[in-house]
Design a protein around this motif. Structure first.
Motif, PDB file in Angstrom:
ATOM      1  N   ALA A 146      -2.619  -8.773   7.094  1.00 18.12           N
ATOM      2  CA  ALA A 146      -2.221  -8.102   5.905  1.00 18.12           C
ATOM      3  C   ALA A 146      -3.064  -7.058   5.517  1.00 18.12           C
ATOM      4  O   ALA A 146      -2.835  -5.841   5.078  1.00 18.12           O
ATOM      5  CB  ALA A 146      -2.139  -9.064   4.593  1.00 18.12           C
ATOM      6  N   THR A 150      -1.573  -3.144   5.190  1.00 22.92           N
ATOM      7  CA  THR A 150      -1.721  -2.345   3.864  1.00 22.92           C
ATOM      8  C   THR A 150      -2.391  -1.246   4.011  1.00 22.92           C
ATOM      9  O   THR A 150      -2.242  -0.132   3.295  1.00 22.92           O
ATOM     10  CB  THR A 150      -2.193  -3.575   2.988  1.00 22.92           C
ATOM     11  OG1 THR A 150      -1.438  -4.482   2.697  1.00 22.92           O
ATOM     12  CG2 THR A 150      -2.390  -2.767   1.578  1.00 22.92           C
ATOM     13  N   SER A 153       0.044   1.318   5.454  1.00 16.93           N
ATOM     14  CA  SER A 153       0.975   1.536   4.752  1.00 16.93           C
ATOM     15  C   SER A 153       0.518   2.343   3.366  1.00 16.93           C
ATOM     16  O   SER A 153       1.258   3.043   2.900  1.00 16.93           O
ATOM     17  CB  SER A 153       1.781   0.320   4.089  1.00 16.93           C
ATOM     18  OG  SER A 153       1.149  -0.525   3.457  1.00 16.93           O
ATOM     19  N   SER A 154      -0.824   2.294   3.010  1.00 14.97           N
ATOM     20  CA  SER A 154      -1.386   3.158   1.955  1.00 14.97           C
ATOM     21  C   SER A 154      -1.251   4.516   2.458  1.00 14.97           C
ATOM     22  O   SER A 154      -1.364   5.271   1.472  1.00 14.97           O
ATOM     23  CB  SER A 154      -2.660   2.478   1.631  1.00 14.97           C
ATOM     24  OG  SER A 154      -3.696   2.830   2.713  1.00 14.97           O
ATOM     25  N   GLY A 309     -10.663  -3.136   4.949  1.00 18.69           N
ATOM     26  CA  GLY A 309      -9.498  -2.246   4.575  1.00 18.69           C
ATOM     27  C   GLY A 309      -9.858  -0.910   4.499  1.00 18.69           C
ATOM     28  O   GLY A 309      -9.191   0.185   4.910  1.00 18.69           O
ATOM     29  N   SER A 543      -4.872   6.263  -2.554  1.00 16.21           N
ATOM     30  CA  SER A 543      -3.800   5.427  -3.011  1.00 16.21           C
ATOM     31  C   SER A 543      -3.985   4.870  -4.283  1.00 16.21           C
ATOM     32  O   SER A 543      -4.654   4.142  -4.818  1.00 16.21           O
ATOM     33  CB  SER A 543      -3.847   4.162  -1.981  1.00 16.21           C
ATOM     34  OG  SER A 543      -2.968   3.282  -2.285  1.00 16.21           O
ATOM     35  N   ASP A 545      -1.764   2.655  -5.611  1.00 17.20           N
ATOM     36  CA  ASP A 545      -1.344   1.421  -5.508  1.00 17.20           C
ATOM     37  C   ASP A 545      -2.619   0.731  -5.323  1.00 17.20           C
ATOM     38  O   ASP A 545      -2.773  -0.567  -6.049  1.00 17.20           O
ATOM     39  CB  ASP A 545      -0.359   1.100  -4.502  1.00 17.20           C
ATOM     40  CG  ASP A 545      -0.098  -0.345  -4.213  1.00 17.20           C
ATOM     41  OD1 ASP A 545       0.415  -1.061  -5.132  1.00 17.20           O
ATOM     42  OD2 ASP A 545      -0.512  -0.730  -3.125  1.00 17.20           O
ATOM     43  N   LEU A 546      -3.485   0.923  -4.181  1.00 14.60           N
ATOM     44  CA  LEU A 546      -4.534   0.273  -3.929  1.00 14.60           C
ATOM     45  C   LEU A 546      -5.592   0.332  -5.053  1.00 14.60           C
ATOM     46  O   LEU A 546      -6.503  -0.362  -5.507  1.00 14.60           O
ATOM     47  CB  LEU A 546      -5.206   0.640  -2.786  1.00 14.60           C
ATOM     48  CG  LEU A 546      -4.440   0.387  -1.429  1.00 14.60           C
ATOM     49  CD1 LEU A 546      -5.104   0.524  -0.193  1.00 14.60           C
ATOM     50  CD2 LEU A 546      -4.013  -0.991  -1.390  1.00 14.60           C
ATOM     51  N   GLU A 665      -6.283  -6.831  -0.299  1.00 15.98           N
ATOM     52  CA  GLU A 665      -5.336  -7.943   0.153  1.00 15.98           C
ATOM     53  C   GLU A 665      -6.075  -9.468   0.064  1.00 15.98           C
ATOM     54  O   GLU A 665      -5.470 -10.318   0.366  1.00 15.98           O
ATOM     55  CB  GLU A 665      -4.646  -7.796   1.383  1.00 15.98           C
ATOM     56  CG  GLU A 665      -3.800  -6.455   1.260  1.00 15.98           C
ATOM     57  CD  GLU A 665      -2.314  -6.905   0.424  1.00 15.98           C
ATOM     58  OE1 GLU A 665      -2.516  -8.062  -0.068  1.00 15.98           O
ATOM     59  OE2 GLU A 665      -1.622  -6.047   0.371  1.00 15.98           O
TER      60      GLU A 665
END
Length: 680
Positions: A146, A150, A153-154, A309, A543, A545-546, A665
């Motif tokens: 994950a 992620t 995808s970020s 990450g 990002s 989102d992150l 994550e």
């Protein structure tokens, strides 16, 4: 080969990015040989030694489960008796039903991860069953995958990355945290071909892996510090005027925020934190500047640290900052499997999930199984497609959780593993050689189908049939539970995809692989035929989102304090795929732990000695291997061993903390394991 022997096509289902096509020799109902086939042009007839050596024994050996069983002695004693399928399913039904009556359906937990990677065996009828039951949900990705997914995808969204074969067009290839000879074998052929035409290969890894011996540079980085190296490279390239600002302007967003963070990492940080010599750092920067076409191949190694990450994102971002997209051979070798037209929600029946169902992080399961303060305690679980005792951090706590007498534990597997030994009831599952399945790889872009090459061994059944029968026991008779395996294959993929040429997925030939491209049939090239599938439509260096979910809009380094002499890393094994084949003869006996000669000299340890590696969580015995391949202060031991390999009955996983998590994550930090060593 005898006159009666026949060769059948198949596909390897193991948790590996390559998903090889296979040729299986069958004599009678026995698999006698497993070889690679040319059906998949990427794997091209070559497979790893572990599959060749271990698969026949895995199918037919003495650890194979061939009939249902129930426990007759103390849990973990290995005392079981044979029962019928009806008896086994009735026990599970009755125990599940009793638990549901007392505590509700969320007191049931499906406990699975990624044993087989076929779409049907990996997650189809089983998901439908547990969703309809209303069981607790499991977020499986944090155990592995994950964080890397992620991170990708970020930056790029759900757009497929560069297929590995395209790297033959590169003149610089970074192999970063990816032990290709062990867990991404066919990338070695790509690297060899690229080097034959003048490309440079740089291996960045805490261990001098075999590929480093055929590389132009090996950067012997300290575990978990990759983000510092990648961010310092970004800052250094900016100082040199080597960033492609035209590309950055057209194709990225968040540059200013990203570079503000990157500039906080200096060359001196690379020397002190990453323990990489300044000269080597500048040489790498020179090569990046000189490259016309650069590719980066990333494994899962980086994600296993606290800043995993961030490290992955920063390594990938170098491609965008230097304009290394938009042409063959330039890009990030990752997620090309996103090109396969999977319809996962349809296959798994996501519409069956009751609203408000809780979700557990798989890394937390040992704690959740013992947590009596939960509004709904977990009182029953079914372990399948997984060997948690061999794969989770804090192994002793996982064993303690599964040993609870008030917890009903059912199991379903091909082999008698350490986890199956802790079950109350065991269901024998088929190997993929015994049932139909369809395969979309995660590390390459070929779609493949496989059919049975032998009948089910003993009374074993495919996962799909096992969960059909369980569903019937619970009275689930909707169309979702009556679907045949052929129906499930058709529901697993979008049959309207143009590259299927009107074929139903269940009718794809088993002796060829379909190389997926864009909808228009073009090669997948990021920022050319493929565009970032992010909210902005650009590569997102920052990002939102992150930032919102984890507070990591841009990458950054957060070290974990080291309280013992050594950092222990546990990457992939040449003898096992994760824990699969851990019961094969090649994996019996003590596992090795590698140590640098300087450390061994300080401790007065000899090569081949039995040593005990320990910390506050446990003690594990190993055979010492002294080698320059492992840097000072770092120990290396392959993952996936079973408990019998150590005199303490624990493996390296007993030393790995469960409480330290990745920056994004909330993933497992296998490489943040600190230990000491003594002679046993």
């Amino acid at each position: 080969m005898t006159q009666q022997a026949k060769i059948h096509p198949s596909v390897c289902p193991l948790d590996c990015p390559d998903t090889c096509s296979l040729n299986i020799t069958v004599e009678g109902d026995q698999i006698t040989q497993v070889k690679g086939s040319d059906a998949n042009p990427y794997t091209a007839g070559v497979i790893c030694n572990k599959v060749t050596r271990a698969y026949p024994d895995f199918v037919h050996g003495d650890k194979r489960l061939t009939h249902p069983m129930k426990r007759t002695g103390p849990r973990g004693s290995g005392q079981f008796e044979r029962i019928t399928w009806d008896e086994a399913l009735d026990i599970i039904h009755d125990r599940f039903a009793a638990v549901i009556a007392e505590h509700g359906p969320q007191s049931i937990l499906p406990f699975n991860y990624a044993g087989p990677h076929g779409e049907l065996a990996g997650g189809s009828m089983d998901r439908r069953f547990f969703y309809k039951l209303g069981a607790s949900l499991l977020n499986r990705g944090p155990l592995c995958g994950a964080v890397r997914g992620t991170a990708y995808s970020s930056l790029y969204g759900a757009a497929p990355g560069m297929p590995p074969e395209q790297a033959v067009h590169a003149d610089l290839i970074l192999v970063w945290g990816n032990n290709v000879t062990v867990s991404n074998l066919h990338m070695t052929r790509v690297l060899k071909e690229a080097r034959s035409t003048g490309a440079r290969v740089v291996v960045i890894d805490p261990k001098r892996i075999k590929q480093a011996e055929q590389a132009d540079m090996h950067i012997h980085i300290h575990p978990g510090t990759d983000v510092v190296l990648a961010m310092a490279l970004a800052a250094e390239l900016e100082r040199r005027g080597a960033l492609d600002m035209d590309f950055v302007t057209e194709w990225t967003m968040g540059f200013d925020a990203y570079m503000e963070q990157a500039r906080s990492y200096s060359v001196e940080d690379v020397e002190t934190i990453c323990r990489v010599p300044m000269g080597q750092f500048h040489q790498l920067a020179d090569w990046i500047m000189a490259a016309d076409t650069m590719a980066t191949s990333l494994g899962n190694g980086m994600e296993r640290g606290r800043s995993g990450g961030s490290g992955l994102r920063a390594a990938m971002a170098l491609q965008a900052l230097t304009g290394q997209h938009g042409r063959l051979g330039a890009g990030v070798i990752a997620k090309s499997g996103l090109s396969v037209p999977k319809t996962t929600d349809v296959l798994q029946g996501s519409h069956l999930i009751p609203s408000g169902t809780r979700v557990f992080n798989i890394v937390d399961i040992a704690e959740k199984l013992q947590d009596e303060t939960l509004d709904t305690p977990v009182k029953a679980t079914l372990i399948y497609n997984h060997n948690p005792v061999a794969t989770h951090p804090d192994q002793a706590n996982m064993i303690k959780a599964l040993m609870r007498e008030d917890l009903f534990v059912a199991g379903c597997d091909v082999a008698m593993t350490d986890s199956m030994l802790l079950c109350d009831v065991i269901l024998p599952a088929c190997t993929h050689f015994e049932h139909d399945d369809i395969f979309g790889a995660y590390g390459q872009n070929y779609l493949q189908r496989a059919a049975p090459v032998i009948p089910p061994v003993g009374e074993s059944l495919p996962n799909t049939e096992i969960f059909r029968r369980l569903a019937a026991k619970f009275g689930f008779d909707g169309p979702e539970f009556l679907a045949s395996d052929r129906d499930l294959m058709d529901q697993a993929m979008d049959g309207a995809h143009p590259q299927l040429n009107g074929q139903r997925p269940s009718e794809i030939a088993v002796d060829r692989a379909i190389g997926m491209k864009t909808q228009g049939g073009a090669d997948m090239i990021m920022c050319d035929t493929v565009h970032p599938a992010t909210p902005s439509g650009k590569i997102e260096l920052f990002s939102q989102d992150l930032e919102d979910r984890f507070g990591y809009g841009v990458p950054r380094f957060e070290p974990v304090p080291q309280d013992r002499r050594f950092a222990l890393i546990t990457p992939s094994s040449a003898k096992r795929t994760n824990a699969t084949f851990g019961g094969h003869a090649d994996s019996l006996g003590p596992e090795v732990v590698e140590m640098n000669p300087a450390d061994a000299g300080d401790l007065g340890l000899q090569d081949g000695a039995e040593v005990t590696v320990f910390n506050g969580q446990g003690e594990v015995t190993f055979t010492l291997s002294i080698t320059e391949a492992t840097r000072p202060g770092v120990l290396y031991s392959p993952k996936g061993t079973w408990r019998a390999t150590s005199k303490t009955g624990l493996t390296a996983n007993a030393l790995i903390p469960a409480g330290i998590r990745t920056d994004i994550e909330d993933g497992a930090c296998y490489n943040e394991t600190f230990v000491d060593v003594r002679c046993s």
